[in-house]
Motif scaffolding. Structure first.
Motif, PDB file in Angstrom:
ATOM      1  N   MET A 129       0.831  -1.203   0.000  1.00 10.96           N
ATOM      2  CA  MET A 129       0.000   0.000   0.000  1.00 10.96           C
ATOM      3  C   MET A 129       0.866   1.253   0.000  1.00 10.96           C
ATOM      4  SD  MET A 129      -3.058  -1.010   2.652  1.00 10.96           S
ATOM      5  CE  MET A 129      -3.675   0.672   2.624  1.00 10.96           C
ATOM      6  N   ILE A 130       1.959   1.213   0.783  1.00 13.44           N
ATOM      7  CA  ILE A 130       2.855   2.371   0.837  1.00 13.44           C
ATOM      8  C   ILE A 130       3.554   2.560  -0.505  1.00 13.44           C
ATOM      9  CG2 ILE A 130       4.907   3.309   1.960  1.00 13.44           C
ATOM     10  CD1 ILE A 130       4.059   1.888   4.503  1.00 13.44           C
ATOM     11  N   LEU A 131       3.985   1.431  -1.091  1.00 16.74           N
ATOM     12  CA  LEU A 131       4.685   1.515  -2.378  1.00 16.74           C
ATOM     13  C   LEU A 131       3.784   2.061  -3.475  1.00 16.74           C
ATOM     14  CD1 LEU A 131       6.702  -1.831  -2.423  1.00 16.74           C
ATOM     15  CD2 LEU A 131       7.619   0.455  -2.150  1.00 16.74           C
ATOM     16  N   ASP A 159      14.360   2.875 -10.007  1.00 14.13           N
ATOM     17  CA  ASP A 159      14.881   2.500  -8.696  1.00 14.13           C
ATOM     18  C   ASP A 159      16.289   3.086  -8.586  1.00 14.13           C
ATOM     19  OD1 ASP A 159      15.847   1.314  -6.392  1.00 14.13           O
ATOM     20  OD2 ASP A 159      14.740  -0.544  -6.725  1.00 14.13           O
ATOM     21  N   PHE A 160      16.440   4.108  -7.730  1.00 16.81           N
ATOM     22  CA  PHE A 160      17.704   4.829  -7.658  1.00 16.81           C
ATOM     23  C   PHE A 160      18.802   4.056  -6.930  1.00 16.81           C
ATOM     24  CE2 PHE A 160      14.935   8.721  -8.134  1.00 16.81           C
ATOM     25  CZ  PHE A 160      15.355   8.965  -9.424  1.00 16.81           C
ATOM     26  N   ARG A 161      18.498   2.861  -6.449  1.00 16.61           N
ATOM     27  CA  ARG A 161      19.546   2.077  -5.778  1.00 16.61           C
ATOM     28  C   ARG A 161      20.578   1.537  -6.746  1.00 16.61           C
ATOM     29  NH1 ARG A 161      15.602  -1.645  -2.201  1.00 16.61           N
ATOM     30  NH2 ARG A 161      14.505  -1.564  -4.199  1.00 16.61           N
ATOM     31  N   VAL A 162      20.334   1.655  -8.054  1.00 14.46           N
ATOM     32  CA  VAL A 162      21.352   1.242  -9.022  1.00 14.46           C
ATOM     33  C   VAL A 162      22.411   2.329  -9.197  1.00 14.46           C
ATOM     34  CG1 VAL A 162      19.634  -0.117 -10.248  1.00 14.46           C
ATOM     35  CG2 VAL A 162      20.169   2.171 -11.063  1.00 14.46           C
ATOM     36  N   LEU A 163      22.180   3.525  -8.642  1.00 10.14           N
ATOM     37  CA  LEU A 163      23.136   4.616  -8.785  1.00 10.14           C
ATOM     38  C   LEU A 163      24.291   4.442  -7.804  1.00 10.14           C
ATOM     39  CD1 LEU A 163      20.620   7.611  -8.946  1.00 10.14           C
ATOM     40  CD2 LEU A 163      21.420   6.143 -10.799  1.00 10.14           C
ATOM     41  N   PRO A 164      25.491   4.924  -8.148  1.00 11.09           N
ATOM     42  CA  PRO A 164      26.614   4.828  -7.203  1.00 11.09           C
ATOM     43  C   PRO A 164      26.331   5.644  -5.946  1.00 11.09           C
ATOM     44  CG  PRO A 164      27.168   6.264  -9.043  1.00 11.09           C
ATOM     45  CD  PRO A 164      25.873   5.608  -9.401  1.00 11.09           C
ATOM     46  N   ARG A 365      25.344   9.963  -1.995  1.00 11.38           N
ATOM     47  CA  ARG A 365      23.929   9.902  -2.330  1.00 11.38           C
ATOM     48  C   ARG A 365      23.109  10.107  -1.068  1.00 11.38           C
ATOM     49  NH1 ARG A 365      22.206   4.435  -4.544  1.00 11.38           N
ATOM     50  NH2 ARG A 365      21.217   4.222  -2.520  1.00 11.38           N
ATOM     51  N   VAL A 366      22.156  11.010  -1.123  1.00 10.96           N
ATOM     52  CA  VAL A 366      21.430  11.406   0.077  1.00 10.96           C
ATOM     53  C   VAL A 366      20.425  10.358   0.544  1.00 10.96           C
ATOM     54  CG1 VAL A 366      19.920  13.155   1.070  1.00 10.96           C
ATOM     55  CG2 VAL A 366      21.750  13.825  -0.480  1.00 10.96           C
ATOM     56  N   PRO A 367      19.522   9.906  -0.303  1.00 11.79           N
ATOM     57  CA  PRO A 367      18.469   9.019   0.216  1.00 11.79           C
ATOM     58  C   PRO A 367      19.003   7.666   0.676  1.00 11.79           C
ATOM     59  CG  PRO A 367      17.917   9.910  -1.951  1.00 11.79           C
ATOM     60  CD  PRO A 367      19.351  10.170  -1.719  1.00 11.79           C
ATOM     61  N   SER A 368      18.308   7.106   1.646  1.00  6.10           N
ATOM     62  CA  SER A 368      18.625   5.748   2.068  1.00  6.10           C
ATOM     63  C   SER A 368      18.092   4.776   1.027  1.00  6.10           C
ATOM     64  CB  SER A 368      17.970   5.454   3.425  1.00  6.10           C
ATOM     65  OG  SER A 368      16.552   5.452   3.293  1.00  6.10           O
ATOM     66  N   ASP A 369      18.443   3.493   1.190  1.00  5.45           N
ATOM     67  CA  ASP A 369      17.951   2.492   0.256  1.00  5.45           C
ATOM     68  C   ASP A 369      16.419   2.429   0.264  1.00  5.45           C
ATOM     69  OD1 ASP A 369      20.441   1.852  -0.595  1.00  5.45           O
ATOM     70  OD2 ASP A 369      20.656   0.069   0.653  1.00  5.45           O
ATOM     71  N   TRP A 370      15.813   2.676   1.424  1.00  6.05           N
ATOM     72  CA  TRP A 370      14.338   2.636   1.490  1.00  6.05           C
ATOM     73  C   TRP A 370      13.755   3.782   0.677  1.00  6.05           C
ATOM     74  CZ3 TRP A 370      10.517   5.961   3.218  1.00  6.05           C
ATOM     75  CH2 TRP A 370       9.231   5.411   3.314  1.00  6.05           C
ATOM     76  N   GLU A 371      14.329   4.980   0.786  1.00  6.27           N
ATOM     77  CA  GLU A 371      13.811   6.134   0.052  1.00  6.27           C
ATOM     78  C   GLU A 371      14.076   6.024  -1.444  1.00  6.27           C
ATOM     79  OE1 GLU A 371      14.280   9.726   3.273  1.00  6.27           O
ATOM     80  OE2 GLU A 371      16.072   8.983   2.285  1.00  6.27           O
ATOM     81  N   CYS A 378      11.391   9.783  -3.476  1.00 10.65           N
ATOM     82  CA  CYS A 378      12.280  10.660  -4.245  1.00 10.65           C
ATOM     83  C   CYS A 378      12.326  10.261  -5.710  1.00 10.65           C
ATOM     84  CB  CYS A 378      13.685  10.653  -3.647  1.00 10.65           C
ATOM     85  SG  CYS A 378      14.472   9.046  -3.639  1.00 10.65           S
ATOM     86  N   ALA A 379      11.324   9.504  -6.167  1.00 10.12           N
ATOM     87  CA  ALA A 379      11.309   9.052  -7.555  1.00 10.12           C
ATOM     88  C   ALA A 379      11.148  10.204  -8.537  1.00 10.12           C
ATOM     89  CB  ALA A 379      10.187   8.041  -7.765  1.00 10.12           C
ATOM     90  N   TRP A 380      10.726  11.355  -8.036  1.00  5.83           N
ATOM     91  CA  TRP A 380      10.470  12.493  -8.920  1.00  5.83           C
ATOM     92  C   TRP A 380      11.645  13.461  -8.934  1.00  5.83           C
ATOM     93  CZ3 TRP A 380      10.151  17.247  -6.352  1.00  5.83           C
ATOM     94  CH2 TRP A 380      10.063  17.160  -4.958  1.00  5.83           C
ATOM     95  N   ILE A 381      12.721  13.183  -8.184  1.00  8.92           N
ATOM     96  CA  ILE A 381      13.858  14.094  -8.064  1.00  8.92           C
ATOM     97  C   ILE A 381      14.889  13.767  -9.135  1.00  8.92           C
ATOM     98  CG2 ILE A 381      15.698  14.898  -6.535  1.00  8.92           C
ATOM     99  CD1 ILE A 381      13.965  14.212  -4.178  1.00  8.92           C
ATOM    100  N   HIS A 382      15.503  14.785  -9.710  1.00 13.21           N
ATOM    101  CA  HIS A 382      16.538  14.599 -10.721  1.00 13.21           C
ATOM    102  C   HIS A 382      17.762  13.930 -10.102  1.00 13.21           C
ATOM    103  CE1 HIS A 382      19.667  15.637 -13.673  1.00 13.21           C
ATOM    104  NE2 HIS A 382      18.680  15.726 -14.536  1.00 13.21           N
ATOM    105  N   THR A 383      18.486  13.175 -10.918  1.00 14.49           N
ATOM    106  CA  THR A 383      19.635  12.408 -10.431  1.00 14.49           C
ATOM    107  C   THR A 383      20.639  13.288  -9.688  1.00 14.49           C
ATOM    108  OG1 THR A 383      19.394  10.845 -12.253  1.00 14.49           O
ATOM    109  CG2 THR A 383      21.517  10.875 -11.128  1.00 14.49           C
ATOM    110  N   LYS A 384      20.955  14.455 -10.221  1.00 13.31           N
ATOM    111  CA  LYS A 384      21.944  15.321  -9.570  1.00 13.31           C
ATOM    112  C   LYS A 384      21.505  15.741  -8.171  1.00 13.31           C
ATOM    113  CE  LYS A 384      24.285  17.430 -13.535  1.00 13.31           C
ATOM    114  NZ  LYS A 384      24.631  18.717 -14.199  1.00 13.31           N
TER     115      LYS A 384
END
Length: 428
Positions: A129-131, A159-164, A365-371, A378-384
């Protein structure tokens, strides 16, 4: 506007019908001033509407997230109550025959009871439900929304967890040119080597880099991918850094011409270069272009191209699997990389000094793996905007304030009016 309007009306009333041409010109000027005031008032109203839309969107997102959390909590409480009832029933039976309610069965062979399975299912449903909580279109409130970027459903990962997790920036170690500028009079800039002290700095920086990464990884081996300027002093710095790591830890090294130092011309005549640098101070350090060379603005343009390609590679998952990036470059080029990444103004850039030789700066990278998960907040935030300069790095590069260490995803409050035009602003 309220404070100026009465004066405009009084001025118009003072102009009698049939006045001379000067009065006609005055009336026209007053009319133009009134139009400017009306345009300013509309601008203020538009800004107020954007603020209200932003507040409404944020409030709606909070309500939805609270509802999802409440539903998850209720599900967990219901499951816990069912488990407690089952335990109480077993205890009440004592030594008698074991008869469990329909919601639970004791299974032999060490397998888990259906109560535990129900708990897991309830938790999974709550997490789902949260997702699946909708993220509203931030564009309606004047904000950037990466989900609607031209590459959002192609190159940009959901999924931003693939980013360094880390991007390191390293200015080359001490070179012959840092010790004596005369080296540039007989050596091409791309061929200026490190000093003996510079080699030691590079190797020591590699040891520090390895220690900090292993500490962040909990002692696990780390992986790196290097980008380096083609200048000799940068490539030698890379060699010194890489000595601290096992060959299998270095995922690759790529030479990038766009990471080179600012071009100051060809062979540099010492006296001529002094005159040019004095002239640069009068003209402006960022925009002054050296004869046969570049200005800081020219470096900014090529760094823009480099970062565009770098972000595409990052979004495509080229550096996934816990791989960190290391960019070996030069002092001014490093500062302009940060300027372009964090959107500094020219004045902000001019307030920042070069970091010391071979001192790694870290973007984390600011967000945690959960975020950073798929569909996360943070799916709407630009990579930079997912990266910021670490606190330790901010201490190394002097003049960089906390505000300058991250990319703002909020609209910048820049006043379009010149200070001399503040008379057009509405009164209190």
């Amino acid at each position: 506007m309220r404070s100026i309007a009465p004066h405009l009306e009084a001025a118009e009333q003072s102009l009698a019908p049939g006045a001379a041409a000067p009065r006609t010109d005055t009336r026209r000027e007053l009319s133009e001033l009134r139009q400017l005031l009306i345009a300013q008032a509309r601008l203020v109203q538009s800004q107020q509407r954007h603020i209200q839309q932003l507040e409404a969107a944020v409030g709606q997102a909070v309500v939805q997230q609270t509802a999802a959390s409440t539903a998850a909590q209720h599900a967990a409480e219901s499951a816990a109550a069912a488990a407690a009832a089952a335990v109480e029933h077993v205890q009440r039976l004592g030594e008698g025959p074991l008869i469990l309610p329909p919601t639970a069965e004791v299974v032999s062979g060490g397998r888990r009871s259906s109560i535990l399975e129900d708990l897991k299912e309830q938790e999974a449903r709550a997490n789902q439900m949260i997702l699946e909580a909708p993220l509203h279109d931030r564009r309606l409130t004047g904000l950037f929304d990466a989900r609607y970027h031209s590459t959002a459903w192609g190159a940009t990962p959901r999924d931003f967890r693939v980013l360094p997790k880390r991007i390191f920036l390293v200015r080359h170690a001490e070179s012959e040119g840092n010790v004596d500028n005369i080296a540039y009079t007989y050596l091409p800039d791309p061929r200026v080597p490190l000093t003996a002290r510079g080699w030691q700095q590079a190797m020591a920086a590699g040891d520090r880099l390895k220690a900090s990464m292993e500490e962040a990884n909990g002692g696990k081996p780390c992986k790196l991918f290097f980008y380096t300027s083609p200048y000799l002093r940068s490539r030698q710095t890379y060699e010194g850094l890489a000595m601290a790591f096992q060959p299998e830890q270095v995922q690759g090294v790529q030479e990038e011409v766009q990471l080179r130092e600012q071009d100051f011309g060809n062979f540099q005549d010492a006296e001529g270069k002094k005159r040019e640098k004095a002239e640069r101070l009068r003209f402006g350090r960022f925009f002054y272009r050296f004869p046969n060379g570049e200005s800081g603005a020219d470096v900014y343009d090529r760094m823009t191209i480099f970062e565009d390609h770098l972000v595409r590679d990052i979004n495509a998952g080229r550096f996934a699997d816990n791989t960190s990036l290391v960019l070996v470059t030069h002092g001014l080029a490093l500062r302009i990389f940060l300027m372009r990444w964090f959107h500094w103004t020219v004045d902000q850039f001019m307030s920042v000094f070069n970091p010391p030789n071979a001192e790694p700066l870290m973007l984390e990278r600011v967000p945690s793996d959960w975020e950073a998960r798929q569909g996360g907040p943070c799916a709407w935030i630009h990579t930079k905007a997912l990266y910021r300069l670490s606190d330790g790095s901010r201490e190394i590069i002097k003049g960089c304030t906390e505000e300058m260490c991250q990319t703002s995803w909020m609209p910048r409050g820049i006043n379009p009016l010149d200070p001399a035009d503040r008379i057009l602003l509405p009164g209190p």
